[in-house]
Scaffold this motif. Structure first.
Motif, PDB file in Angstrom:
ATOM      1  N   ILE A 724       0.829  -1.208   0.000  1.00  0.00           N
ATOM      2  CA  ILE A 724       0.000   0.000   0.000  1.00  0.00           C
ATOM      3  C   ILE A 724       0.859   1.252   0.000  1.00  0.00           C
ATOM      4  O   ILE A 724       0.573   2.229  -0.713  1.00  0.00           O
ATOM      5  CB  ILE A 724      -0.967  -0.012   1.191  1.00  0.00           C
ATOM      6  CG1 ILE A 724      -2.067  -1.058   0.948  1.00  0.00           C
ATOM      7  CG2 ILE A 724      -1.580   1.365   1.443  1.00  0.00           C
ATOM      8  CD1 ILE A 724      -3.044  -1.228   2.087  1.00  0.00           C
ATOM      9  N   GLU A 728       0.399   3.665  -3.198  1.00  0.00           N
ATOM     10  CA  GLU A 728      -0.232   4.948  -2.894  1.00  0.00           C
ATOM     11  C   GLU A 728       0.742   6.098  -3.157  1.00  0.00           C
ATOM     12  O   GLU A 728       0.329   7.177  -3.606  1.00  0.00           O
ATOM     13  CB  GLU A 728      -0.708   4.958  -1.431  1.00  0.00           C
ATOM     14  CG  GLU A 728      -1.640   6.097  -1.067  1.00  0.00           C
ATOM     15  CD  GLU A 728      -2.992   6.038  -1.772  1.00  0.00           C
ATOM     16  OE1 GLU A 728      -3.779   6.986  -1.579  1.00  0.00           O
ATOM     17  OE2 GLU A 728      -3.257   5.066  -2.508  1.00  0.00           O
ATOM     18  N   ARG A 731       0.714   6.571  -6.834  1.00  0.00           N
ATOM     19  CA  ARG A 731      -0.560   7.158  -7.262  1.00  0.00           C
ATOM     20  C   ARG A 731      -0.596   8.662  -7.004  1.00  0.00           C
ATOM     21  O   ARG A 731      -1.042   9.443  -7.846  1.00  0.00           O
ATOM     22  CB  ARG A 731      -1.714   6.473  -6.534  1.00  0.00           C
ATOM     23  CG  ARG A 731      -3.102   6.878  -7.033  1.00  0.00           C
ATOM     24  CD  ARG A 731      -4.189   6.189  -6.245  1.00  0.00           C
ATOM     25  NE  ARG A 731      -4.324   6.745  -4.904  1.00  0.00           N
ATOM     26  CZ  ARG A 731      -5.033   7.836  -4.619  1.00  0.00           C
ATOM     27  NH1 ARG A 731      -5.646   8.511  -5.572  1.00  0.00           N
ATOM     28  NH2 ARG A 731      -5.117   8.266  -3.370  1.00  0.00           N
ATOM     29  N   ALA A 741       0.215   4.965   5.471  1.00  0.00           N
ATOM     30  CA  ALA A 741      -0.049   3.637   4.908  1.00  0.00           C
ATOM     31  C   ALA A 741      -0.760   2.752   5.928  1.00  0.00           C
ATOM     32  O   ALA A 741      -1.692   2.010   5.594  1.00  0.00           O
ATOM     33  CB  ALA A 741       1.258   2.990   4.456  1.00  0.00           C
ATOM     34  N   ILE A 744      -4.466   3.364   6.123  1.00  0.00           N
ATOM     35  CA  ILE A 744      -5.211   2.729   5.032  1.00  0.00           C
ATOM     36  C   ILE A 744      -5.372   1.237   5.293  1.00  0.00           C
ATOM     37  O   ILE A 744      -6.449   0.667   5.095  1.00  0.00           O
ATOM     38  CB  ILE A 744      -4.488   2.968   3.687  1.00  0.00           C
ATOM     39  CG1 ILE A 744      -4.449   4.458   3.361  1.00  0.00           C
ATOM     40  CG2 ILE A 744      -5.174   2.195   2.561  1.00  0.00           C
ATOM     41  CD1 ILE A 744      -3.593   4.802   2.151  1.00  0.00           C
ATOM     42  N   TYR A 753      -8.274  -2.374  -0.863  1.00  0.00           N
ATOM     43  CA  TYR A 753      -7.431  -1.347  -1.490  1.00  0.00           C
ATOM     44  C   TYR A 753      -7.069  -1.749  -2.920  1.00  0.00           C
ATOM     45  O   TYR A 753      -7.177  -0.934  -3.850  1.00  0.00           O
ATOM     46  CB  TYR A 753      -6.162  -1.128  -0.666  1.00  0.00           C
ATOM     47  CG  TYR A 753      -5.201  -0.147  -1.302  1.00  0.00           C
ATOM     48  CD1 TYR A 753      -5.362   1.224  -1.137  1.00  0.00           C
ATOM     49  CD2 TYR A 753      -4.155  -0.599  -2.102  1.00  0.00           C
ATOM     50  CE1 TYR A 753      -4.493   2.128  -1.742  1.00  0.00           C
ATOM     51  CE2 TYR A 753      -3.279   0.290  -2.706  1.00  0.00           C
ATOM     52  CZ  TYR A 753      -3.456   1.656  -2.523  1.00  0.00           C
ATOM     53  OH  TYR A 753      -2.605   2.544  -3.134  1.00  0.00           O
ATOM     54  N   ILE A 757      -8.080   0.353  -6.233  1.00  0.00           N
ATOM     55  CA  ILE A 757      -7.054   1.061  -6.985  1.00  0.00           C
ATOM     56  C   ILE A 757      -7.027   0.618  -8.443  1.00  0.00           C
ATOM     57  O   ILE A 757      -6.575   1.333  -9.325  1.00  0.00           O
ATOM     58  CB  ILE A 757      -5.662   0.867  -6.345  1.00  0.00           C
ATOM     59  CG1 ILE A 757      -4.686   1.964  -6.817  1.00  0.00           C
ATOM     60  CG2 ILE A 757      -5.093  -0.504  -6.653  1.00  0.00           C
ATOM     61  CD1 ILE A 757      -3.401   1.983  -6.062  1.00  0.00           C
TER      62      ILE A 757
END
Length: 757
Positions: A724, A728, A731, A741, A744, A753, A757
């Motif tokens: 993650i 992330e 992203r 992280a 999340i 997740y 995503i």
């Protein structure tokens, strides 16, 4: 790799030098063409070969330069984005621990039959259970082959007989799941059998003069780390050949004893250390003959030889003529790398049958057929036919998938709603205990609670009929608890372990491996647990009975019935797993007598298995059927809770070098899978795949971050946190922190997740 340790100025100079070198090569090519022209056609052929070789070298050189630069850019890009540098331990792992990076092994590959398990089981639990059980068909196929190639198994059974008659020891050694297998051979099969034999005075009197008086002590099942490792793995031990040798000496195993070393993967250092130390006992004697040592030394494993030859320590065993090798490879596991399942199941079944057959041949020398029947051998069954019985066990478990699915759904709901489970067993205690403890490293759960815990953290606990914790250990092991003495192990650890990381881990783990560890865990169905760990409303109690224990449910004063009634009275749910010789109809009639008043009907679930024990004095078949059922069930529960992605154990605990490698490969695989998806490319553009080194650097950061935050972060897994954090950050175009992280992970989890995503 040269570029990695350079500053920017030196990198620029080095790249300029390489470009200059390439220019010279281009110039040389022009010169060579001119020389060829001047020399004439007669010399063209030889020089054209030289020219082609130079051009190929030139292309390879440019390719290597480009690839190195790309890798460097990639690593700097990701690690710089996250604001981290690879730790010394990570650099050491990637550069120096390649022998523990095992993702090429067959047991580490994804099985096609369970590829989309996590998605399937959310929609249909029964379909998910059938999917998991379909992989056990690989065991049926492997056993069918073994039945036609059983020479090494017959030889091992003959050596069991020879060893017992010579009053020597049988030493079975493993690590992790196979270590628990070794303990099971001793505590669930061997000791209960001899306790029963010694209870039959006339039969014992006929055989005792031919065998050791303390025959129950002559089989030692040992695991890396001793009895304490039954609870959870001890870091640093598995990765040491040294500890295998030391435990061999500690248990006083000598030349002439029968040594069976078992490793799921075929590469476990501690197990390899044991078999090689045993071989050394033979080699140091004058006139060593490998033909003699191989009769007493067995190495059992579950990967193809050609895959294992890549690893020096494995190759050292496989090429050794003085060791008998038994390859039980079935292929990839139902959950990638989870060798507690198919690999350990076939090993338990095969080794148990070898012991049972060797024992039968020994006792039939002195006992009549009638006396043998009293011990459980009502008729003689060949080893070949015994191996064929596995398919019937598997079919019986499959037949009961509908009732098992109800338990799977119930246990998953129990945990997701903040409640706990308690498993209760006596004859099946070892099998139940093994499945319970192995959930922790496989799915990153809290290990079994210590008595010092103020309240329950571990989702599951195991109880057995016992007066107190010492009595529970005695009932479990069939003997007193056996730890590792610091006085015996500490100095060799200090003097003989060169690797600083392994030395530190081993010395720390040694502090948690002594005899004192038994007092930290209480499995007794007694006052302390009833007062401090008793059932609450909506908890789950699971009663496991192996024949003839199910008949005790009729007796209100029996431990099985008291446990059942207690949980029902407290408003908890109860499931009865009954492995019986009785048909299902009789079992259901028996259960109906327990349920008073009728409104308790919805609170109780029954999972019946009909497994005959004829010709099986160890009760091996019942234990194997129970193992298959529990492994399938517990894996399905954790998959239902989002702790498996596809069929990969993304919540694995990286507690040793092998598991660090597995965790690294999982991070790399899942991140690169997302980066290659068209949806990602459309939204975020093309990004080069992350490297193994990058994934490992991020993993070690996560390990360090979570290490001292267990109370705060709970059962968060390093793999999920790392995946993650990387995705992330990509992203958003900025490096997110560990804390971001973690938020999340705790809020939606890795599974959701990745879907979003």
């Amino acid at each position: 790799m040269i570029l990695i340790n350079m500053d920017e100025k030196r990198k620029s100079a080095f790249i300029f030098f390489l470009l200059f070198l390439s220019l010279l090569i281009v110039c040389n090519e022009s010169i060579s063409n001119y020389v060829i022209f001047k020399m004439g056609a007669g010399s063209c052929t030889r020089l054209n070969h030289i020219k082609r070789d130079a051009s190929a070298y030139n292309r390879d050189l440019f390719s290597a330069i480009q690839e190195t630069a790309q890798v460097e850019d990639r690593e700097v890009g990701l690690l710089r984005l996250l604001g981290i540098t690879a730790s010394p331990e990570s650099i050491d792992y990637v550069q120096n621990k390649t022998q523990f990076q095992l993702h090429t092994l067959l047991t580490e590959q994804r099985h096609q039959k369970t590829w989309n398990l996590s998605e399937r089981i959310q929609k249909d639990i029964q379909a998910g259970l059938h999917m998991l059980l379909s992989v056990d068909e690989d065991i049926v196929e492997r056993l069918a082959t073994l039945r036609t190639q059983k020479e090494s198994l017959e030889k091992a059974a003959a050596e069991v007989e020879e060893t017992l008659l010579a009053r020597k020891k049988i030493y079975i050694y493993g690590c992790g799941a196979t270590g628990r297998l070794a303990k099971q051979m001793e505590s669930a099969f061997w000791r209960p059998f001899w306790k029963r034999v010694k209870g039959k005075g006339r039969i014992w009197s006929k055989i005792k003069s031919h065998l050791s008086e303390s025959i129950e002590e002559e089989l030692i099942g040992e695991m890396t780390g001793g009895d304490r490792a039954l609870i959870s793995s001890l870091e640093g031990f598995e990765d040491l050949q040294l500890i295998g040798r030391l435990q061999l000496d500690d248990r006083k195993i000598k030349k002439g004893d029968l040594v069976i070393c078992v490793t799921e993967g075929g590469e476990t250092s501690s197990v390899i250390g044991t078999i090689l130390a045993s071989l050394d006992q033979w080699k140091k004697e004058e006139g060593y003959d490998p033909g003699q040592s191989k009769k007493k030394l067995y190495f059992v494993y579950n990967n193809p030889d050609e895959r294992l030859f890549l690893f020096t320590r494995s190759r050292q065993v496989l090429e050794e003529p003085g060791i008998t090798k038994i390859n039980l490879a079935t292929g990839p596991q139902a959950i990638t790398g989870s060798t507690r399942m198919q690999a350990t199941t076939i090993e338990t079944f095969v080794i148990g049958n070898i012991l049972e057959k060797g024992l039968e041949r020994t006792l039939s020398r002195f006992l009549s057929k009638k006396e043998m029947a009293k011990l459980g051998w009502k008729k003689e069954v060949s080893l070949e036919d015994k191996l064929g019985e596995f398919s019937f066990l598997l079919e019986e478990v499959k037949k009961n998938v509908p009732s098992l699915a109800r338990l799977t759904e119930l246990e998953a709901k129990t945990y997701s709603s903040g409640h706990f489970s308690t498993y209760f067993a006596q004859k099946g205690l070892t099998t139940v205990f093994i499945d319970s403890t192995e959930r922790s490293p496989t799915f990153r759960l809290y290990p079994l609670d210590k008595t010092s815990e103020p309240k329950r953290r571990c989702w599951i606990q195991v109880w057995t009929p016992a007066a107190d914790l010492e009595d529970a250990w005695q009932g479990f092991l069939g003997r007193p608890f056996r730890g590792l003495s610091s006085a015996f192990y500490k100095k060799p650890f200090e003097d003989e372990i060169d690797d600083p990381y392994l030395k530190k881990a081993a010395l720390e783990s040694l502090k948690q491996a002594g005899d004192d560890q038994q007092y930290l865990y209480d499995f007794s169905f007694a006052d302390w647990n009833l007062e401090n760990r008793g059932p609450a409303k909506d908890d789950l109690g699971v009663v496991v009975c192996l024949a003839p224990e199910e008949t005790e449910l009729k007796n209100k004063d029996s431990p099985f019935r008291r446990f059942t009634d207690l949980f029902l009275e407290k408003g908890a749910k109860v499931t009865l797993i009954l492995v019986s010789e009785k048909p299902e109809k009789e079992i259901l009639k028996l259960v109906q007598k327990i349920l008073e008043p009728p409104q308790n009907q919805d609170a109780l679930t029954v999972v019946p298995l009909e497994i005959k024990s004829e010709g099986d004095p160890f009760g091996l078949n019942q234990q194997i059927a129970l193992k298959i059922l529990l492994n399938t069930h517990s894996t399905a529960v954790m998959t239902r809770l989002g702790k498996v992605i596809g069929n990969t154990m993304t919540n694995v605990s990286p507690s040793n070098l092998k598991l660090i490698g597995r965790a690294t490969f999982l991070i790399q695989s899942h991140v690169n899978d997302v980066l290659s998806r068209p949806q990602w490319v459309k939204l975020h553009g093309v990004r080069k795949p992350i490297s193994y080194g990058e994934a490992n650097a991020v993993l070690f950061e996560a390990i360090s971050f979570l290490k001292d935050r267990q109370r705060e972060v709970g059962q968060t897994a390093e793999v999920a946190l790392s995946i993650i954090r990387i995705l992330e950050s990509f992203r958003l175009g900025r490096g997110i922190s560990q804390e971001e992280a973690l938020e999340i992970v705790q809020k939606i989890g890795l599974s959701q997740y990745l879907e979003e995503i």
